[in-house]
Design an enzyme around this catalytic site. Structure first.
Site, short mmCIF file in Angstrom:
data_model
loop_
_atom_site.label_atom_id
_atom_site.label_comp_id
_atom_site.label_asym_id
_atom_site.label_seq_id
_atom_site.Cartn_x
_atom_site.Cartn_y
_atom_site.Cartn_z
N TYR A 125 -6.10 6.93 3.92
CA TYR A 125 -6.29 5.84 2.97
C TYR A 125 -5.59 4.57 3.43
O TYR A 125 -6.19 3.49 3.51
CB TYR A 125 -5.81 6.21 1.56
CG TYR A 125 -5.67 4.96 0.73
CD1 TYR A 125 -6.80 4.34 0.21
CD2 TYR A 125 -4.44 4.32 0.59
CE1 TYR A 125 -6.71 3.14 -0.46
CE2 TYR A 125 -4.34 3.12 -0.08
CZ TYR A 125 -5.47 2.53 -0.60
OH TYR A 125 -5.39 1.33 -1.25
N ASP A 145 -9.52 6.08 -2.30
CA ASP A 145 -8.38 6.51 -3.13
C ASP A 145 -8.94 7.16 -4.39
O ASP A 145 -10.14 7.43 -4.48
CB ASP A 145 -7.50 5.31 -3.46
CG ASP A 145 -8.18 4.36 -4.43
OD1 ASP A 145 -9.43 4.37 -4.48
OD2 ASP A 145 -7.50 3.63 -5.16
N GLU A 202 0.82 -1.21 0.00
CA GLU A 202 0.00 0.00 0.00
C GLU A 202 0.85 1.26 0.00
O GLU A 202 0.51 2.25 -0.65
CB GLU A 202 -0.96 0.01 1.20
CG GLU A 202 -2.07 -1.03 1.10
CD GLU A 202 -2.96 -0.84 -0.12
OE1 GLU A 202 -2.98 0.26 -0.70
OE2 GLU A 202 -3.65 -1.81 -0.49
#
Length: 345
Positions: free
Chosen positions: A128, A146, A45
């Site tokens: 996020y 996102d 991520e």
DNA sequence: AACTCGTGGCC
DNA sequence: TGGCCAAGAGT
């Protein structure tokens, strides 16, 4: 369609269309009880922030092979991590990656917390990424927002408010859709939908599991969504890069300060970058113009970097920078701009 | 809130 | 070619 039907429809679509990625546990394996490694989820991520899947793949494999656990990464040398990250961009991510790994070891005993607020408190983890790790690694019903989700939701609900103003509204609408069942798969499903079907240009509405419930498509406005605030034009800056080779082949490199552009990365000593750069060589020598300039575009300006080269004797000390032995130098350890300069020199 | 911070692919 | 865009965060 009701919200519960939308999420169920999307999960069914994901069961058939989930993309295979090195860091992902697919829906079938997850149903068998396989759980993702939170370290791998977090690492992927961070790498995926503002970065395409194609660009991340090899870097991810390199990192997990070299540092298989968060404890391994926490024990790594800063320079090794910066070199491994070189070329991927947004180097604050690499600096925060190390800070975060060390914080997980020091504050959490080497195990990532599942709670989004605890994750949010770690370096480099924002709203996020906290939601993504919590949902994907721990299957908690957090809502990821996102760029994909912003686009998908703006179209689904026909929201015309421009970003970033629309962010809060889109987040609330996305949260309404997040199911209690399989939230980790759902989070990945919305992002996959945005990445492969509800794309910025030429969305494949005919293949979309949400086409019948899409207000934007019904209104015909979907292709123009999400609206975005106008962007500023990028100025051009000029600079001079200095490539000094010692007679034994060693090269003069300089590590940039941690803050600012290319912070913490290794590169060629440079003049200031502005409208009219002054010569500022890092070592006394007979400098020659390489005859070509490195062109590079950053987020908010274009750069044209003239390249100077020089051959210097063994006994001459540089005003700044450090000579790296030829055998210890690998241009792949440099950010892309500095690789371009090397190629020209 | 607005600005900073990389890079590569696409059209 | 040049602008847009990509699984954003920090300040």
């Amino acid at each position: 369609m009701r919200d519960a039907d939308l999420s169920a429809t999307l999960l069914a679509w994901y069961d058939r269309h989930a993309r295979v990625m090195p860091w992902r546990v697919g829906p079938a394996a997850r149903a068998e009880g396989v759980r993702p490694d939170p370290y791998a989820v977090w690492l992927s991520e961070i790498m995926l922030q503002q970065t395409t899947v194609a660009a991340v793949r090899d870097y991810f494999r390199t990192f997990v092979t070299r540092w298989p656990t968060v404890a391994d990464l926490a024990a790594a040398e800063d320079g090794d991590v910066m070199a491994a990250w070189a070329g991927l961009g947004y180097y604050a991510r690499a600096r925060n990656l190390l800070k975060c790994a060390r914080a997980v070891v020091d504050r959490h005993g080497g195990a990532f917390p599942a709670d989004p607020d605890a994750l949010r408190a770690l370096p480099g983890i924002g709203p996020y990424t906290a939601a993504a790790v919590s949902a994907i690694a721990f299957d908690l019903p957090e809502t990821v927002v996102d760029g994909n989700v912003e686009r998908v939701i703006a179209r689904l609900r026909d929201i015309h408010t421009p970003l970033p103003k629309a962010k809060a509204e889109l987040t609330a609408l996305a949260a309404d859709l997040t199911p209690e069942v399989r939230p980790g798969d759902y989070a990945q499903a919305v992002m996959d939908l945005g990445a492969t079907v509800c794309t910025p240009r030429n969305p494949a509405c005919g293949l979309c599991p949400w086409r019948d419930g899409c207000a934007g498509r019904l209104a015909g406005s979907h292709v123009d969504l999400p609206k975005k605030a106008p962007k500023k034009k990028k100025p051009t800056r000029l600079g001079i890069a200095y490539v000094a080779r010692r007679v034994d082949g060693a090269l003069l490199l300089e590590r940039r300060p941690d803050k600012g552009l290319l912070g913490g990365t290794l590169g060629w000593p440079c003049s200031a970058w502005d409208d009219a750069p002054q010569e500022d060589p890092p070592i006394a020598a007979e400098w020659k113009d390489a005859g070509a300039e490195a062109r590079h575009t950053f987020t908010h300006f274009h750069l044209r970097l003239a390249v100077r080269t020089a051959l210097v004797p063994m006994d001459r000390a540089p005003a700044r920078g450090t000579f790296i032995e030829a055998g210890a130098f690998d241009p792949k350890d440099l950010p892309t701009l500095m690789r371009k300069v090397h190629a020209l020199a």
